[in-house]
Design a protein around this motif. Sequence first.
Motif, mmCIF file in Angstrom:
data_model
loop_
_atom_site.group_PDB
_atom_site.id
_atom_site.type_symbol
_atom_site.label_atom_id
_atom_site.label_comp_id
_atom_site.label_asym_id
_atom_site.label_seq_id
_atom_site.Cartn_x
_atom_site.Cartn_y
_atom_site.Cartn_z
ATOM 1 N N SER A 153 7.285 -18.213 -29.791
ATOM 2 C CA SER A 153 6.111 -17.652 -29.114
ATOM 3 C C SER A 153 5.815 -18.434 -27.839
ATOM 4 O O SER A 153 5.896 -19.663 -27.818
ATOM 5 N N LEU A 154 5.449 -17.716 -26.784
ATOM 6 C CA LEU A 154 5.103 -18.378 -25.525
ATOM 7 C C LEU A 154 3.767 -19.107 -25.626
ATOM 8 O O LEU A 154 3.444 -19.929 -24.771
ATOM 9 N N LYS A 155 2.999 -18.831 -26.685
ATOM 10 C CA LYS A 155 1.738 -19.552 -26.896
ATOM 11 C C LYS A 155 1.990 -21.021 -27.224
ATOM 12 O O LYS A 155 1.097 -21.844 -27.079
ATOM 13 N N SER A 156 3.181 -21.345 -27.683
ATOM 14 C CA SER A 156 3.482 -22.729 -28.033
ATOM 15 C C SER A 156 3.986 -23.534 -26.827
ATOM 16 O O SER A 156 4.326 -24.697 -26.971
ATOM 17 N N LEU A 157 4.011 -22.907 -25.644
ATOM 18 C CA LEU A 157 4.416 -23.607 -24.421
ATOM 19 C C LEU A 157 3.189 -23.964 -23.596
ATOM 20 O O LEU A 157 2.267 -23.165 -23.469
ATOM 21 N N GLU A 158 3.205 -25.150 -23.043
ATOM 22 C CA GLU A 158 2.135 -25.581 -22.149
ATOM 23 C C GLU A 158 2.790 -26.028 -20.839
ATOM 24 O O GLU A 158 3.476 -27.040 -20.793
ATOM 25 N N PHE A 159 2.579 -25.232 -19.777
ATOM 26 C CA PHE A 159 3.220 -25.501 -18.502
ATOM 27 C C PHE A 159 2.425 -26.525 -17.702
ATOM 28 O O PHE A 159 1.217 -26.376 -17.524
ATOM 29 N N GLY A 160 3.126 -27.549 -17.220
ATOM 30 C CA GLY A 160 2.501 -28.541 -16.348
ATOM 31 C C GLY A 160 2.490 -28.006 -14.927
ATOM 32 O O GLY A 160 2.992 -26.916 -14.640
#
Length: 166
Positions: free
Chosen positions: A77-84
Motif C-alpha cells: 500500500s502507498l499509505k505505508s510510504l512517507e516521502f521526504g
Amino acid sequence: MATDNSFDVVSKVDIQEVRNAIDQATKEVNARFDLKNTHSEIKLEGDETIQLASSDEYKLEAVTEILQQKLVKRGISLKSLEFGKIEPASGSSVRQKVTLRQGIASEKAKEIVRVIKDSKKKAQASIQGDTVRISGKDRDTLQEVIALLKSHDFGIDMQFTNYRSN
C-alpha cells in the motif's frame, strides 16, 4: 466461562516484496528511453528507507511514479510510504528519501481504540506496542469491527492478523 475471540490490527510491510518491486522498477528505469543517461537509481537502505536519485526533479518524479506502480502491483500500500523532501545532490542531480512505515504509531492506535469504543460494539481494544488487539465474545461482532475499521481512513495501511477463537 464464555470463550473470548480476538485478532490483532497491525501495519507491516513485506520487505521482500519491496525489494522485488525495486528490482522491477530499476529494470524499467534502465530500459526507458526518456530516462536513459539520467543517472536515475532506486536503492533500499536498511529495511526502512528507499533512496531515489535522478538528474532533475521531472525525471525523479517519473522514477517515483514507476516505483509506486511496481509497489502497488506487488500488494504494498502507498499509505505505508512517507516521502521526504526533494534535496539537491552533487552536480545538478536531486535525490529523495522514502521511509517505509512499520507498526501503528501510538496516536493512530488511540484513534483506532476510540473509534471502536464510540461504535458501542461489544468488543474491547487494547494497545500492545505497535499493534492493537481487539477481543470480544462474539465472532460476528469482531467481523463488524473489522468492517468498521476498513471503512475508516486512518492514513495507514492496516492488516488484520492473529485471528483466534478459544
